[in-house]
Design a protein around this motif. Structure first.
Motif, PDB file in Angstrom:
ATOM      1  N   LEU A 149      -2.578  -1.787   8.865  1.00  0.00           N
ATOM      2  CA  LEU A 149      -2.183  -0.420   8.697  1.00  0.00           C
ATOM      3  C   LEU A 149      -0.923   0.289   9.733  1.00  0.00           C
ATOM      4  O   LEU A 149       0.221   0.399   9.255  1.00  0.00           O
ATOM      5  N   ILE A 152       1.939  -2.055   9.992  1.00  0.00           N
ATOM      6  CA  ILE A 152       2.847  -1.594   8.628  1.00  0.00           C
ATOM      7  C   ILE A 152       4.027  -0.250   8.734  1.00  0.00           C
ATOM      8  O   ILE A 152       5.151  -0.017   8.992  1.00  0.00           O
ATOM      9  N   SER A 156       7.301  -1.541   9.534  1.00  0.00           N
ATOM     10  CA  SER A 156       8.376  -1.791   8.348  1.00  0.00           C
ATOM     11  C   SER A 156       8.209   0.725   8.327  1.00  0.00           C
ATOM     12  O   SER A 156       9.614  -0.003   7.503  1.00  0.00           O
ATOM     13  N   PHE A 157       7.144   1.423   8.274  1.00  0.00           N
ATOM     14  CA  PHE A 157       7.784   2.721   8.111  1.00  0.00           C
ATOM     15  C   PHE A 157       8.580   3.116   8.696  1.00  0.00           C
ATOM     16  O   PHE A 157       9.724   3.831   8.559  1.00  0.00           O
ATOM     17  N   ASP A 160      11.235  -0.338  10.177  1.00  0.00           N
ATOM     18  CA  ASP A 160      11.791  -0.267   8.727  1.00  0.00           C
ATOM     19  C   ASP A 160      12.514  -1.851   9.679  1.00  0.00           C
ATOM     20  O   ASP A 160      14.091  -2.572   8.861  1.00  0.00           O
ATOM     21  N   PHE A 164       6.278  -5.115   3.865  1.00  0.00           N
ATOM     22  CA  PHE A 164       5.252  -5.064   4.513  1.00  0.00           C
ATOM     23  C   PHE A 164       4.272  -5.793   2.786  1.00  0.00           C
ATOM     24  O   PHE A 164       2.912  -5.072   2.998  1.00  0.00           O
ATOM     25  N   SER A 165       4.861  -6.147   1.847  1.00  0.00           N
ATOM     26  CA  SER A 165       4.417  -6.627   0.771  1.00  0.00           C
ATOM     27  C   SER A 165       4.746  -7.793   0.045  1.00  0.00           C
ATOM     28  O   SER A 165       6.081  -8.404   0.646  1.00  0.00           O
ATOM     29  N   THR A 169      11.661 -11.440  -0.713  1.00  0.00           N
ATOM     30  CA  THR A 169      11.674 -10.211  -0.928  1.00  0.00           C
ATOM     31  C   THR A 169      12.598 -10.325  -3.113  1.00  0.00           C
ATOM     32  O   THR A 169      12.205 -11.350  -3.711  1.00  0.00           O
TER      33      THR A 169
ATOM     34  N   TYR B 248       5.706 -10.518  -8.421  1.00  0.00           N
ATOM     35  CA  TYR B 248       6.368  -9.338  -8.790  1.00  0.00           C
ATOM     36  C   TYR B 248       6.783  -9.482  -9.949  1.00  0.00           C
ATOM     37  O   TYR B 248       7.242 -11.212 -10.678  1.00  0.00           O
ATOM     38  N   VAL B 271       3.891  -5.698  -6.091  1.00  0.00           N
ATOM     39  CA  VAL B 271       2.805  -5.592  -5.855  1.00  0.00           C
ATOM     40  C   VAL B 271       2.316  -4.695  -4.391  1.00  0.00           C
ATOM     41  O   VAL B 271       2.795  -5.226  -2.903  1.00  0.00           O
ATOM     42  N   VAL B 276      -1.091   1.338   1.591  1.00  0.00           N
ATOM     43  CA  VAL B 276       0.059   1.948   2.109  1.00  0.00           C
ATOM     44  C   VAL B 276       1.648   2.143   0.765  1.00  0.00           C
ATOM     45  O   VAL B 276       2.470   2.496   1.305  1.00  0.00           O
ATOM     46  N   ASN B 283       8.715   6.325   1.679  1.00  0.00           N
ATOM     47  CA  ASN B 283       9.762   6.126   2.659  1.00  0.00           C
ATOM     48  C   ASN B 283      10.384   5.391   1.437  1.00  0.00           C
ATOM     49  O   ASN B 283      11.725   4.948   2.371  1.00  0.00           O
TER      50      ASN B 283
END
Lengths: 320, 576
Positions: A149, A152, A156-157, A160, A164-165, A169, B248, B271, B276, B283
Motif C-alpha cells: 500500500l 502504491i 502510483s498515486f 504516478d 498498481f493493478s 494496461t 479487464y 480489477v 486501493v 486520483n
C-alpha cells in the motif's frame, strides 16, 4: 548422487499423500460448504441439493477423499465450484503470472541483496553499515500488505510512475516489445513488495557471512601472499560466504509461490495466490487442494534443489 | 437481464436485473454497505452547473474488486463482476421505472396479459439487432427460456422460467420444449403460466440470448463456448471489444443500437483491489466506485472532482429470534427487546447517519413500504422495562438481571458472523442496550460466515444477527413462509402464509397494485406485532464518480447497475 535424488523424489510420494490427507481433513472439519454461503430465497432448496449431488458433496468424507485422490492421480484436479471450470485450467491461466512475478522478485532480491551485503561487510560498523542495517530491519519488519500500500501511495498515486493493478494496461492493444515493457512496468511494484523482506534478510545474511569469511585464516594468508584485495574478495571470501545463499535460493521457491498471496491480492495480479484467497473465501475446495498441493510440491522440490545445489557448489558435501 | 446476482461483497443489489434476493450470505450480506434512502431522485452528473451539450468520445474506467469469472452470458453468469459488463451489452425486454414498476420498454415494445392474467403476449421491437447484425426475434427469447429449462442447465435461474407451463416437464427431461410458449410470429410470442400471479413479470426471465450463435449447443457446451468467454454477441448500447481473462474487459460503442447511440467510445472494467480503490478514484485512475463505506462519505464529499450520492439500499440487517427455543416464544419479551435496542444510535454512530432505522421487511424505496410502521418501536427503555414487568419478567434476586416468569434466571446468547464491520460493531452495542433493561445477554464469539449460516439454518442459536438483500418485487416468500428454508427464526404463522400467498395470487392483488399494497400492509403489521425479528437498520448505498463524466443517472439502483441509461453518459472534449 542420482540414487540420492531418486530416493528423495520417492519420499515425495508419502509426504504429499500425508499433506493431502491433512489438508482434506482440515477442509472437511470446517463446517459448511461452497453452497452454504449462497442463500437465495427464490431458489428452491432442491437446487442446492442438486448442486451438492453434482459435486459429490453429499458423500461421506472418506468417499470424497478417495474420489479426489483417484482423480488427482489421473491428473484431474477437479472442477471448481465457483468457476465451474477445471481447476487445472484455472491454475494454468494464472501460474505464468505467478512465476513471472516470482522470477522478477528473485532477480531483484539477488541483484540488490548481495551487492548491498558485501558493501556493508566491507565497511563494518561504519555510518553506511548502520544505515543499511537499519533499513534492513525496517524491511524485515514491514508486513507485505503495508509495504504494498505504501508503494502504491508513493509511486502510483503521488508520483504516478508505476501502475498498481493488473499485468498489462487495459485495452492498450500493445504488441511485441512494447507489450513486454508494459508488463515489466506493471511487475515492478508487486515484485518489490514481494522481495522486500528477502532483500532485507539476504542483505543481513550476506553481510555477516562475508564478515565471518573475512576473518578466516585462508583470507589472512591470501593477503599475506600479496594477493590483491579484489581477488581475495572474489576468490576467497565470496566463494565461501555465498555458499549458504544458494541453499536459500532453493528454499525460497515454495515460499515465493505461496508468499505471493497477499501481494497478488493488493496489486490485483492474476496469479495463483489471488486464486487461492478467493477459493478460501468461497470454500472452493478443489482449488484450495490443488493450489496447496502445488505449493507443497514446490516446497519439497525447493528443499531438494537446495540440497543438490549445496553438493554441487561445496565439494566437501557428498550425498550417498 | 433480470436476474439476481450472487453478490460477493455487496449487501444488496437494487436493480432490475436483480430479481432475486440474493444474498451471498457470504461476504455479501454482510459486508453490505447499504441502506436508507436519502436521495432517490434521478440526478444529472456533476453538481449543479450546466454541463452543456453532450459530445461523443472518451473512455470511462470502472473497477471491480476481484476478477470476473469470465462467463459473459446472462443465462449462465454467477459472479457479480460478470454481470457488470453484461448490464451494458445485453438488453432486457423491459425495465423498472423509478417507482419500481416494470413499465419501461426495452427489447419489448409492448406486452399485455390475457383477461385471466395467465397468458402474457410479448411484442418485440422490430428494429433491434444483435451485435453481429442479425435481427433479434422471439426465437432468441424462447431459446433463452429453453436453455434455462433444459435438464443440463446447472445455473441458478431455473426459478425464472419455472412458472411457465411445461417448464417442469422440460427440466425433468420429459419434454423437448416449453408447452406454454407459443410463437405467433417472429416478433410476437404468447406465454402461458401455471397460474396467474401479481409478480409474473418480475419473475420472468427477460433477457434474450442469440440463438444463431449458440444453435445446436447443449447448455454444458454453451458455458464454455467462445461466444460466452471470448466474443459474446449481445444487444445493448455497448459491445465487447476485448476480454483479457482475470484482468479487464473493454466495451466499445455499438453503432447499431436500436435506441440513441452511446456517447462514450469505450468503457473499461479493470480489477482494482478494494484496498486501493478509494485512492484510485480520488486520483482519477478509475471513474466510478460503488460499495463505499459510510466512513468514507465525508472525505469523498470534500473532493471537488467527485460526485458522491447515496440512496437507500434494498437490504437490511436484523436480529433474529430463534423461536424454537422456549424462552424466546413469549412475544412480550421480543417486543420489549425491540423497544430496548437503540437503533437510532446505531444508524447515527455506526453508519454515520448513512442509513435508516427499519421496522418492516419492506424497504422505504419500495411501493409496498408501510408508512404506518415508520415509527413503530421507538427506543424506549422505560416502556421495555414495563412490558417485561407486566409479562412477569422481574429481578427477584437483586442481580440487576430479570428472571423469567417462573423465577429462573434468564440468559440469552447473541451470535453473529464476521465479514460486515458495521454489524460486528453493533453486537456489543445491543448487549449493552439490553443490559439497561435488565436482560442478561452473552456475546458469542463471532463465527465465520459458512459456519454461522449453517448453524442458523439448523436453528442452533438464540439471538442472531444477519441481513437480507431484496429485489424490487416485494413478495417476501422464500424467507417468510412457515416452511421456507430461510425462515431463520422458524416463525410459523398461518395468517402470515395466507397473506403472502394472497398478495401474489389473489385476483384483486394481480389487478390492482394498491390492493396488493394493502395486503402487504396487513402482513407487515402482523410481523411487527409478532416480532420474530428486530429489524435493525438499512444502510445506504453510497456511490461516487468523477465529475468529468456527465449525464449519469443515479436512482434507487445506483449509477451503474442495469444499463441505467449508460448511453447518455458523456465526457466534455477537453477532459476526454
Amino acid at each position: 548422487m542420482y540414487q540420492y535424488i531418486l530416493r528423495r523424489v520417492l519420499i515425495f510420494i508419502p509426504m504429499l499423500f500425508l499433506i493431502s490427507v491433512l489438508l482434506f481433513t482440515l477442509v472437511q472439519l470446517a463446517p459448511g460448504d461452497a453452497f452454504t454461503g449462497q442463500l437465495d430465497p427464490n431458489q428452491d432448496a432442491r437446487y442446492y441439493e442438486e448442486m451438492r449431488e453434482r459435486f459429490g458433496l453429499d458423500k461421506s468424507p472418506v468417499e470424497q477423499y478417495l474420489m479426489w485422490g483417484k482423480n488427482f492421480l489421473q491428473g484431474e484436479l477437479g472442477i471448481s465450484f465457483r468457476h465451474k471450470l477445471p481447476v487445472s485450467e484455472l491454475i494454468g491461466d494464472r501460474i505464468g503470472n505467478t512465476i513471472f512475478l516470482g522470477i522478477c522478485a528473485y532477480i531483484l532480491t539477488y541483484t540488490l541483496a548481495i551487492p548491498l551485503g558485501i558493501f556493508s561487510a566491507q565497511r563494518p560498523y561504519s555510518k553506511w553499515d548502520y544505515t543499511l542495517t537499519g533499513a534492513a530491519f525496517v524491511g524485515i519488519s514491514m508486513p507485505s500488505f503495508f509495504a504494498g500500500l505504501l508503494l502504491i501511495f508513493l509511486f502510483s498515486f503521488t508520483l504516478d510512475w508505476f501502475p498498481f493493478s493488473g499485468t498489462v494496461t487495459a485495452g492498450a492493444g500493445l504488441g511485441g516489445m512494447e507489450a513486454f515493457i508494459d508488463k515489466l512496468h506493471h511487475v515492478i511494484l508487486p515484485a518489490i513488495t514481494l522481495s522486500i523482506i528477502n532483500i532485507a534478510q539476504y542483505t543481513r545474511f550476506t553481510r555477516s557471512s562475508v564478515l565471518a569469511a573475512k576473518q578466516q585464516d585462508f583470507v589472512r594468508t591470501a593477503y599475506a601472499k600479496g594477493v590483491p584485495a579484489s581477488v581475495v574478495l572474489r576468490k576467497h571470501v565470496l566463494r565461501n560466504a555465498l555458499l549458504p545463499l544458494v541453499t536459500l535460493f532453493g528454499l525460497d521457491m515454495g515460499i515465493l509461490l505461496s508468499g505471493a498471496v497477499i501481494t497478488e491480492t493488493i496489486f490485483s495480479w492474476p496469479g495463483i495466490g489471488q486464486l487461492l484467497v478467493e477459493a478460501i473465501i468461497n470454500r472452493d475446495y478443489p482449488i484450495m487442494m490443488a493450489v496447496t498441493m502445488l505449493a507443497s510440491f514446490f516446497v519439497l522440490l525447493g528443499n531438494l534443489v537446495a540440497d543438490i545445489l549445496y553438493a554441487v557448489v561445496d565439494p566437501r558435501i557428498r550425498y550417498e | 437481464m433480470m436476474m439476481g446476482l450472487i453478490r460477493i461483497r455487496q449487501n444488496s443489489q437494487g436493480g432490475r436485473k436483480m430479481k432475486r434476493k440474493i444474498f451471498s450470505l457470504g461476504l455479501a450480506l454482510v459486508l453490505g454497505w447499504t441502506v436508507a434512502a436519502c436521495n432517490n431522485q434521478a440526478s444529472p452528473g456533476g453538481d449543479g452547473e450546466d454541463p452543456g451539450e453532450p459530445v461523443d468520445g472518451g473512455k470511462v474506467t470502472m473497477s471491480m474488486f476481484s476478477a470476473p469469472k469470465g462467463i459473459f452470458n446472462p443465462v449462465f453468469y454467477e459472479d457479480q463482476y460478470d454481470v457488470y459488463p453484461l448490464h451494458y451489452t445485453f438488453e432486457d425486454l423491459w425495465y423498472y421505472d423509478k417507482d419500481l414498476r416494470l413499465t419501461i420498454p426495452g427489447l419489448a415494445e409492448k406486452w399485455e396479459f390475457s383477461d385471466d392474467n395467465q397468458t402474457l403476449t410479448i411484442h418485440l421491437r422490430k428494429n433491434a439487432k444483435w451485435h453481429d447484425g442479425e435481427p433479434i426475434t422471439v426465437d432468441d427469447l424462447i431459446f433463452a427460456w429453453e436453455t434455462i429449462a433444459h435438464p443440463d442447465y446447472t445455473g441458478s435461474r431455473l426459478y425464472m422460467v419455472e412458472k411457465i407451463k411445461g417448464a417442469e416437464a422440460m427440466h425433468e427431461g420429459e419434454a423437448d420444449e416449453l408447452s406454454g410458449v407459443e410463437k405467433v410470429d417472429d416478433y410476437t410470442v404468447k406465454v402461458t403460466f401455471e397460474q396467474a400471479a401479481a409478480n409474473t413479470l418480475a419473475n420472468l426471465w427477460a433477457t434474450p440470448i442469440p440463438k444463431h450463435v449458440y444453435e445446436g449447443m447443449n447448455p454444458k457446451e454453451m458455458v464454455k463456448a467462445d461466444a460466452t468467454k471470448k466474443k459474446p454477441i449481445g444487444s445493448g448500447p455497448f459491445q465487447f471489444k476485448e476480454i483479457k481473462p482475470n484482468e479487464y474487459v473493454v466495451l466499445e460503442r455499438n453503432p447499431d443500437y436500436y435506441g440513441e447511440n452511446a456517447h462514450l467510445d469505450q468503457i473499461v472494467w479493470k480489477v482494482v483491489s478494494q484496498d486501493v480503490a478509494i485512492g484510485a478514484l480520488e486520483n482519477g485512475e478509475i471513474d466510478f466506485l460503488t460499495q463505499i463505506a459510510p466512513e468514507e462519505f465525508e472525505s469523498l464529499k470534500k473532493n471537488e472532482n467527485l460526485t458522491v450520492k447515496e440512496t437507500q439500499d434494498f437490504a437490511y440487517q436484523y436480529m433474529g429470534f430463534n423461536l424454537t427455543k422456549e424462552k424466546l416464544q413469549d412475544k412480550k419479551l421480543r417486543q420489549a427487546i425491540t423497544y430496548g435496542i437503540n437503533r437510532k444510535a446505531m444508524v447515527d454512530g455506526l453508519l454515520k447517519g448513512h442509513g435508516t432505522v427499519l421496522n418492516q421487511h419492506m424497504p422505504q424505496a419500495s411501493w409496498a413500504y408501510n408508512e404506518e410502521l415508520k415509527d413503530a418501536y421507538p427506543y424506549d427503555p422505560e416502556k421495555a422495562k414495563k412490558i417485561l414487568k407486566e409479562a412477569g419478567y422481574e429481578d427477584k434476586d437483586g442481580d440487576n438481571f430479570v428472571e423469567d416468569p417462573e423465577g429462573n434466571p434468564l440468559t440469552l446468547t447473541l451470535s453473529y458472523p464476521t465479514g460486515n464491520p458495521v454489524r460486528e460493531k453493533s453486537a456489543p452495542v445491543i448487549v449493552q442496550d439490553l443490559k439497561k433493561i435488565g436482560l442478561n445477554v452473552k456475546l458469542d464469539q463471532p463465527a465465520e460466515q459458512g459456519v454461522f449460516y449453517e448453524k442458523v439454518e439448523k436453528a442452533e442459536y438464540e439471538l442472531f444477527l444477519a441481513g437480507w438483500s431484496l429485489t424490487p418485487d416485494p413478495d417476501p416468500s422464500g424467507i417468510w413462509m412457515s416452511t421456507d428454508q430461510w425462515n431463520f427464526p422458524r416463525w410459523e404463522n398461518e395468517k402470515s402464509d395466507e397473506l403472502i400467498k394472497k398478495a401474489v395470487l389473489s385476483k384483486e392483488a394481480i389487478e390492482d397494485q394498491e390492493k396488493r399494497k394493502q395486503i402487504y400492509a396487513e402482513w407487515t403489521e402482523l410481523v411487527s406485532e409478532e416480532a420474530p425479528y428486530v429489524f435493525l437498520y438499512s444502510m445506504n448505498r453510497i456511490e461516487a464518480w468523477n465529475n468529468r463524466v456527465k449525464g449519469v443517472t443515479f436512482d434507487w439502483r445506483g449509477a451503474i447497475e442495469d444499463h441505467n441509461w449508460v448511453n447518455e453518459w458523456w465526457i466534455p472534449k477537453d477532459q476526454q
